[in-house]
Design an enzyme around this catalytic site. Sequence first.
Site, PDB file in Angstrom:
ATOM      1  N   PRO A   2       0.735  -1.196   0.171  1.00  0.00           N
ATOM      2  CA  PRO A   2       0.021   0.182   0.042  1.00  0.00           C
ATOM      3  C   PRO A   2       0.790   1.218   0.076  1.00  0.00           C
ATOM      4  O   PRO A   2       1.812   1.407   0.588  1.00  0.00           O
ATOM      5  CB  PRO A   2      -0.780  -0.055   1.328  1.00  0.00           C
ATOM      6  CG  PRO A   2      -0.652  -1.491   1.527  1.00  0.00           C
ATOM      7  CD  PRO A   2       0.487  -2.000   1.096  1.00  0.00           C
ATOM      8  N   GLU A   3       0.317   2.376  -0.575  1.00  0.00           N
ATOM      9  CA  GLU A   3       1.084   3.696  -0.569  1.00  0.00           C
ATOM     10  C   GLU A   3       0.066   4.768   0.286  1.00  0.00           C
ATOM     11  O   GLU A   3      -0.537   4.091   1.037  1.00  0.00           O
ATOM     12  CB  GLU A   3       1.075   4.299  -2.174  1.00  0.00           C
ATOM     13  CG  GLU A   3       1.901   3.200  -3.061  1.00  0.00           C
ATOM     14  CD  GLU A   3       1.877   3.526  -4.261  1.00  0.00           C
ATOM     15  OE1 GLU A   3       1.627   4.931  -4.714  1.00  0.00           O
ATOM     16  OE2 GLU A   3       2.240   2.951  -5.500  1.00  0.00           O
ATOM     17  N   LYS A  61       4.123   6.086   4.649  1.00  0.00           N
ATOM     18  CA  LYS A  61       3.318   4.917   4.577  1.00  0.00           C
ATOM     19  C   LYS A  61       3.072   3.913   5.678  1.00  0.00           C
ATOM     20  O   LYS A  61       2.857   2.871   5.627  1.00  0.00           O
ATOM     21  CB  LYS A  61       3.842   3.889   3.517  1.00  0.00           C
ATOM     22  CG  LYS A  61       4.182   4.461   1.930  1.00  0.00           C
ATOM     23  CD  LYS A  61       4.954   3.874   1.203  1.00  0.00           C
ATOM     24  CE  LYS A  61       5.103   4.517  -0.287  1.00  0.00           C
ATOM     25  NZ  LYS A  61       5.942   3.581  -0.955  1.00  0.00           N
ATOM     26  N   HIS A  93      -2.562 -16.021   6.258  1.00  0.00           N
ATOM     27  CA  HIS A  93      -1.556 -15.152   6.205  1.00  0.00           C
ATOM     28  C   HIS A  93      -1.904 -14.187   7.722  1.00  0.00           C
ATOM     29  O   HIS A  93      -1.279 -12.929   7.364  1.00  0.00           O
ATOM     30  CB  HIS A  93      -1.589 -14.475   4.850  1.00  0.00           C
ATOM     31  CG  HIS A  93      -1.455 -15.199   3.679  1.00  0.00           C
ATOM     32  ND1 HIS A  93      -0.348 -15.860   3.509  1.00  0.00           N
ATOM     33  CD2 HIS A  93      -2.457 -15.726   2.795  1.00  0.00           C
ATOM     34  CE1 HIS A  93      -0.339 -16.660   2.439  1.00  0.00           C
ATOM     35  NE2 HIS A  93      -1.571 -16.396   2.095  1.00  0.00           N
ATOM     36  N   ARG A 114       2.770 -11.635   2.047  1.00  0.00           N
ATOM     37  CA  ARG A 114       4.176 -11.996   1.735  1.00  0.00           C
ATOM     38  C   ARG A 114       4.982 -11.920   2.965  1.00  0.00           C
ATOM     39  O   ARG A 114       6.315 -12.441   2.971  1.00  0.00           O
ATOM     40  CB  ARG A 114       4.549 -11.143   0.885  1.00  0.00           C
ATOM     41  CG  ARG A 114       4.101 -11.385  -0.464  1.00  0.00           C
ATOM     42  CD  ARG A 114       4.560 -10.290  -1.920  1.00  0.00           C
ATOM     43  NE  ARG A 114       6.077 -10.594  -1.742  1.00  0.00           N
ATOM     44  CZ  ARG A 114       6.606  -9.755  -2.858  1.00  0.00           C
ATOM     45  NH1 ARG A 114       6.129  -8.956  -3.440  1.00  0.00           N
ATOM     46  NH2 ARG A 114       7.823 -10.002  -3.084  1.00  0.00           N
ATOM     47  N   ARG A 271      11.462  -1.051 -11.275  1.00  0.00           N
ATOM     48  CA  ARG A 271      10.063  -0.707 -11.020  1.00  0.00           C
ATOM     49  C   ARG A 271       9.643  -0.530 -12.320  1.00  0.00           C
ATOM     50  O   ARG A 271       9.983   0.110 -13.011  1.00  0.00           O
ATOM     51  CB  ARG A 271       9.670   0.339 -10.058  1.00  0.00           C
ATOM     52  CG  ARG A 271      10.246   0.113  -8.647  1.00  0.00           C
ATOM     53  CD  ARG A 271      10.114  -1.223  -7.964  1.00  0.00           C
ATOM     54  NE  ARG A 271       8.638  -1.394  -7.701  1.00  0.00           N
ATOM     55  CZ  ARG A 271       7.990  -0.558  -6.793  1.00  0.00           C
ATOM     56  NH1 ARG A 271       8.571  -0.073  -5.701  1.00  0.00           N
ATOM     57  NH2 ARG A 271       6.733  -0.701  -6.622  1.00  0.00           N
TER      58      ARG A 271
END
Length: 281
Positions: A2-3, A61, A93, A114, A271
Site C-alpha cells: 500500500p501507498e 506509509k 496469512h 508475503r 520498477r
Amino acid sequence: MPELPEVETMCRGLRPIVGSRVDAAGRSPCKRRPNRIVPRVDVIQKRILGQSIESISRWGKKLLLHFSNGDCLVIEPRMTGLVLIENPPTREHFRYELQLSGKFQGKLQFWDRRGLGTIYLLSAMELAAQKQRGRLGPDALEISVPEFRQRLNPERRPSQRPIKVALLDQAKVAGIGNLYASEMLFVARIDPRLPCCQLTSRQWSRLHAAMLEILQQAIEHEGSTLSDGTYRNALNKSGSYQNCHQVYDRAGDTCLGCGRDQILRIVQAQRSTFYCPRCQG
C-alpha cells in the site's frame, strides 16, 4: 503498495477503535514467513496490556497506534500488509492481533500475504528520535512547492535522477509509491525519464498540483485494489481508485488523454513505469 492513499484509508477505517482498551496482544499461528516484530511479542504485550488507544495517525506509509502510556505501535504494511477490524481475506496469512474491549469490542488484525510488513513498539521519546533522524521526508500531502522542488533537486547539487525515480525516495518526500508516481506524472504531462535538474519551474508547480490531486482523489476512493485483489480497507472492502487509473498497468492500451498513442511500459530502478510518449513527450 500500500501507498499513502491506502494507509490513510486504513487509518480512517480504524477510527472506531479509538478509546478502546487492549486486553491481549500477540502473534497468530502462521506457517508462512514470520514478520519482523520488535521488541519481542511478550514484551509488547506487557507494555500495552490495559492501555487505551488514544489516537491513530499516519507517518508516510506507516500506521501509528498511540497508547495512553505514551507508547506507539508502528505498523508498516509494505507490499501486501493489511490492518483490519473485520475478518482477514484468508486465515493462513494472519500474523498479529490486538484483542480490544470498551468502546470497540473485537480485534484489530494484521494480515500480510508475503510477510514483508513490520511492527515496532516505540516509546514517545524513541518515536520523536526516529522522526528527527530524517529518514522520512515531509508528507506528500503537506509539502509546499518550493520545498518539494528543493528536496528533489537541491540548488547546490542538481540531481540527474529521473523524476519518476526521485519521487519514490521516501527520504525526500514521504508516501508516494510506484503506482501513484506514474499517475501524477501523466497528469502533469512530464516524461518520467526527465532528470530532476531539467524540470522547469512551471513543471515543478504542475507536478506538485498533480500530486495533491491524485493522492486526494485516491483517498476519496479508498485506495486502489489491483488485479491480485490484495489491498483491502479496514473493513475488508476493496478500494475503487483502480477504475480511475489513466496509465498504470495499461501498457498497450490507447491513451485516454490523446486517444492516439499507446501507453508504454519501461523499467526504472527495477520498477515498472507507465506513460504516454505523446502526452508526456
